[in-house]
Scaffold this active site. Structure first.
Site: not given
Length: 128
Positions: A14-16
């Protein structure tokens, strides 16, 4: 023949924003394609030993929805086109009934020296 490959989204995917980072969908479909060709009996190590490899030539991708940490996804792979030198696979990532990502991937057979070559008949036969 349709091939199904399960994927679970891990935190590292996942990203931020907490959603799957866009490039990871390409990793997911690569795993599914590798599993597909392995399951039909195409030994990529034996291909390489014979001086042949698969090379991705083109990918067309659509991001349809988002996936998040701990989602259970499924990658569906089907052969869309097969010629003497080219293989095109359509791939769809879903979460239940929700379509997340769709791609069309074209791969070609190359020698380990980087020259295009015809796909051996015995490998083509596995995919028909």
């Amino acid at each position: 023949m349709t091939h199904f490959f399960p994927i679970r989204v891990y935190y590292e995917d996942t990203d931020m924003g907490g959603i799957v980072y866009h490039a990871n969908y390409l990793r997911y479909i690569e795993r599914a394609r590798s599993d597909y060709v392995r399951n039909i009996g195409n030994d990529q190590n034996a291909m390489k030993d014979a001086g042949l490899v698969w090379v991705v030539r083109k990918i067309e991708a659509e991001y349809l929805n988002t996936a998040k940490f701990d989602d259970e996804l499924q990658v569906e792979t089907v052969i869309a086109d097969l010629t003497g030198v080219r293989l095109t696979m359509n791939q769809l990532i879903t979460r239940g009934d929700t379509e997340i990502f769709r791609a069309s991937v074209t791969a070609v057979c190359m020698t380990t020296e980087g020259r295009p070559t015809r796909l051996p008949a015995e490998i083509r036969a596995l995919m028909q």
